[in-house]
Design an enzyme around this catalytic site. Structure first.
Site, PDB file in Angstrom:
ATOM      1  N   TYR A  64     -16.133  24.930  33.553  1.00 32.56           N
ATOM      2  CA  TYR A  64     -15.368  25.113  32.311  1.00 32.56           C
ATOM      3  C   TYR A  64     -13.973  25.658  32.613  1.00 32.56           C
ATOM      4  O   TYR A  64     -13.017  25.356  31.911  1.00 32.56           O
ATOM      5  CB  TYR A  64     -16.139  25.988  31.310  1.00 32.56           C
ATOM      6  CG  TYR A  64     -17.132  25.140  30.577  1.00 32.56           C
ATOM      7  CD1 TYR A  64     -18.491  25.227  30.840  1.00 32.56           C
ATOM      8  CD2 TYR A  64     -16.693  24.141  29.699  1.00 32.56           C
ATOM      9  CE1 TYR A  64     -19.386  24.372  30.232  1.00 32.56           C
ATOM     10  CE2 TYR A  64     -17.577  23.278  29.082  1.00 32.56           C
ATOM     11  CZ  TYR A  64     -18.930  23.395  29.360  1.00 32.56           C
ATOM     12  OH  TYR A  64     -19.801  22.531  28.767  1.00 32.56           O
ATOM     13  N   ARG A  67     -11.972  22.683  33.238  1.00 30.39           N
ATOM     14  CA  ARG A  67     -11.663  21.940  32.010  1.00 30.39           C
ATOM     15  C   ARG A  67     -10.648  22.701  31.166  1.00 30.39           C
ATOM     16  O   ARG A  67      -9.763  22.111  30.546  1.00 30.39           O
ATOM     17  CB  ARG A  67     -12.938  21.654  31.228  1.00 30.39           C
ATOM     18  CG  ARG A  67     -13.842  20.680  31.972  1.00 30.39           C
ATOM     19  CD  ARG A  67     -14.858  20.049  31.073  1.00 30.39           C
ATOM     20  NE  ARG A  67     -14.240  19.277  30.016  1.00 30.39           N
ATOM     21  CZ  ARG A  67     -14.805  19.141  28.815  1.00 30.39           C
ATOM     22  NH1 ARG A  67     -15.942  19.728  28.560  1.00 30.39           N
ATOM     23  NH2 ARG A  67     -14.221  18.435  27.870  1.00 30.39           N
ATOM     24  N   GLN A  98     -16.734  15.587  18.111  1.00 36.27           N
ATOM     25  CA  GLN A  98     -17.619  15.970  19.213  1.00 36.27           C
ATOM     26  C   GLN A  98     -16.823  16.731  20.277  1.00 36.27           C
ATOM     27  O   GLN A  98     -17.393  17.245  21.231  1.00 36.27           O
ATOM     28  CB  GLN A  98     -18.257  14.727  19.838  1.00 36.27           C
ATOM     29  CG  GLN A  98     -19.091  13.914  18.860  1.00 36.27           C
ATOM     30  CD  GLN A  98     -19.497  12.577  19.447  1.00 36.27           C
ATOM     31  OE1 GLN A  98     -20.553  12.462  20.097  1.00 36.27           O
ATOM     32  NE2 GLN A  98     -18.676  11.577  19.255  1.00 36.27           N
ATOM     33  N   HIS A 116     -19.987  19.997  18.488  1.00 35.65           N
ATOM     34  CA  HIS A 116     -20.420  20.396  19.841  1.00 35.65           C
ATOM     35  C   HIS A 116     -19.777  21.714  20.262  1.00 35.65           C
ATOM     36  O   HIS A 116     -19.760  22.059  21.437  1.00 35.65           O
ATOM     37  CB  HIS A 116     -20.109  19.281  20.853  1.00 35.65           C
ATOM     38  CG  HIS A 116     -21.001  18.088  20.671  1.00 35.65           C
ATOM     39  ND1 HIS A 116     -20.754  16.882  21.280  1.00 35.65           N
ATOM     40  CD2 HIS A 116     -22.132  17.922  19.942  1.00 35.65           C
ATOM     41  CE1 HIS A 116     -21.716  16.016  20.938  1.00 35.65           C
ATOM     42  NE2 HIS A 116     -22.556  16.625  20.118  1.00 35.65           N
ATOM     43  N   CYS A 146     -20.456  40.399  29.374  1.00 36.18           N
ATOM     44  CA  CYS A 146     -20.266  40.990  28.046  1.00 36.18           C
ATOM     45  C   CYS A 146     -19.899  42.473  28.204  1.00 36.18           C
ATOM     46  O   CYS A 146     -20.659  43.225  28.833  1.00 36.18           O
ATOM     47  CB  CYS A 146     -21.575  40.846  27.250  1.00 36.18           C
ATOM     48  SG  CYS A 146     -21.524  41.679  25.668  1.00 36.18           S
ATOM     49  N   GLY A 186     -12.779   6.814  19.436  1.00 35.82           N
ATOM     50  CA  GLY A 186     -12.924   7.325  20.807  1.00 35.82           C
ATOM     51  C   GLY A 186     -14.269   7.916  21.126  1.00 35.82           C
ATOM     52  O   GLY A 186     -14.351   8.934  21.822  1.00 35.82           O
ATOM     53  N   THR A 187     -15.356   7.272  20.662  1.00 40.25           N
ATOM     54  CA  THR A 187     -16.675   7.757  21.056  1.00 40.25           C
ATOM     55  C   THR A 187     -17.550   6.591  21.484  1.00 40.25           C
ATOM     56  O   THR A 187     -17.483   5.498  20.924  1.00 40.25           O
ATOM     57  CB  THR A 187     -17.377   8.550  19.926  1.00 40.25           C
ATOM     58  OG1 THR A 187     -18.695   8.925  20.355  1.00 40.25           O
ATOM     59  CG2 THR A 187     -17.473   7.763  18.625  1.00 40.25           C
ATOM     60  N   ASN A 212     -11.544   1.840  19.466  1.00 42.47           N
ATOM     61  CA  ASN A 212     -12.042   2.045  20.825  1.00 42.47           C
ATOM     62  C   ASN A 212     -11.704   0.788  21.614  1.00 42.47           C
ATOM     63  O   ASN A 212     -12.077  -0.304  21.191  1.00 42.47           O
ATOM     64  CB  ASN A 212     -13.561   2.257  20.794  1.00 42.47           C
ATOM     65  CG  ASN A 212     -14.088   2.754  22.120  1.00 42.47           C
ATOM     66  OD1 ASN A 212     -13.552   2.413  23.181  1.00 42.47           O
ATOM     67  ND2 ASN A 212     -15.123   3.567  22.072  1.00 42.47           N
TER      68      ASN A 212
END
Ligand code: APR
Length: 245
Positions: A64, A67, A98, A116, A146, A186-187, A212
């Site tokens: 992540y 990303r 999404q 999502h 945490c 775009g899916t 698409n």
């Protein structure tokens, strides 16, 4: 076909937008499937599932972080701006996405359902109630914990093996079942229950405009207009912001 799509958008009383990773492709975010899709190189089981997070949280955080680095400084392209223009023309334009990159909100869309989740925030894995924006400070730690209870933090993304947020998915289906036009952008329409949204719209006699470049699971029918173009190219035209392409 494009003129028919423009006319349908102009006449639509209850349009809804449904997007996937391809919507952000022209802003520089990669897709998951198709050519150069992320899942060709990385394992969704290891990096984007709840079992993967429990087995190796550091690997998931590295994924992540990568990303988030890609998303840093990414800006919404002309297709996003076209949706914001359409929102002002129609007065209300719900967006079911999404995507977890936050670009719809950044572009000015105001009714966005992130089915999502979002990679912009993180929360306590032990659900003690702590949650935070994913600042660069937090991202520096190889394994953010945490501050309230010491458990690890997790990105606020729905991972494979997890249920989608109940109220968001039920409102998304309600919107799909009551719209007169669903613009699907775009899916690959492959990951359920999100992938069921276009079919729910079709069952309730809505028309679909699909944007698409590649064919998807959506059926060939009079109610599905598939425009094999890129989102950033065609949306400004469909929204009346461009005369020709
Ligand atoms: N404009 C429009 N569509 C595009 C563009 C573009 N410029 N570039 C690529 N596409 C299309 C591809 O042809 C593909 O069909 O976008 C689609 C992206 O499909 P996926 O990568 O499967 O993304 P998505 O459908 O959003 O995946 C759903 O799967 O891995 C999970 O959680 C992840 O939300 C994601 C979900």
């Amino acid at each position: 076909m494009i003129n028919r799509a423009i006319e349908l958008i102009r006449k639509s009383k209850k349009p809804v937008i449904f997007t996937g990773a391809g919507m952000s492709r022209e802003s520089g975010m990669r897709t998951f499937r198709g050519e150069d899709g992320l899942w060709k190189k990385y394992s969704p089981e290891k990096l984007s599932s709840i079992s993967g997070l429990k087995a190796d949280p550091e690997a998931v955080w590295n994924w992540y972080r990568m990303r988030l680095m890609t998303a840093k400084g990414v800006v919404p392209h002309a297709g996003y701006r076209a949706l914001t223009h359409l929102q002002s023309v129609k007065g209300h334009l719900p967006v079911i996405t999404q995507n977890v990159d936050g670009l719809h909100r950044l572009a000015g869309q105001t009714d966005v359902l992130e089915i999502h989740g979002s990679m912009r925030t993180a929360s306590c894995m032990d659900k003690c109630g702590f949650s935070t924006e994913l600042t660069s400070e937090i991202q520096k730690n190889s394994l953010p914990v945490c501050p309230d209870c010491g458990a690890i933090l997790r990105p606020d993304i729905v991972l494979f093996g997890e249920a989608l947020p109940a109220e968001i998915i039920s409102r998304s289906y309600e919107l799909a079942e009551n719209c007169d036009l669903l613009i699907v952008i775009g899916t690959s329409v492959q990951v359920w229950p999100a992938a069921g949204i276009p079919f729910a719209a079709l069952e309730n006699r809505a028309t679909i405009i699909e944007i698409n470049p590649v064919q998807t699971e959506l059926p060939h029918s009079d109610n599905v207009i598939s425009i094999r173009r890129k989102a950033g190219e065609i949306l400004p035209l469909l929204a009346g912001l461009k005369e020709k392409i």
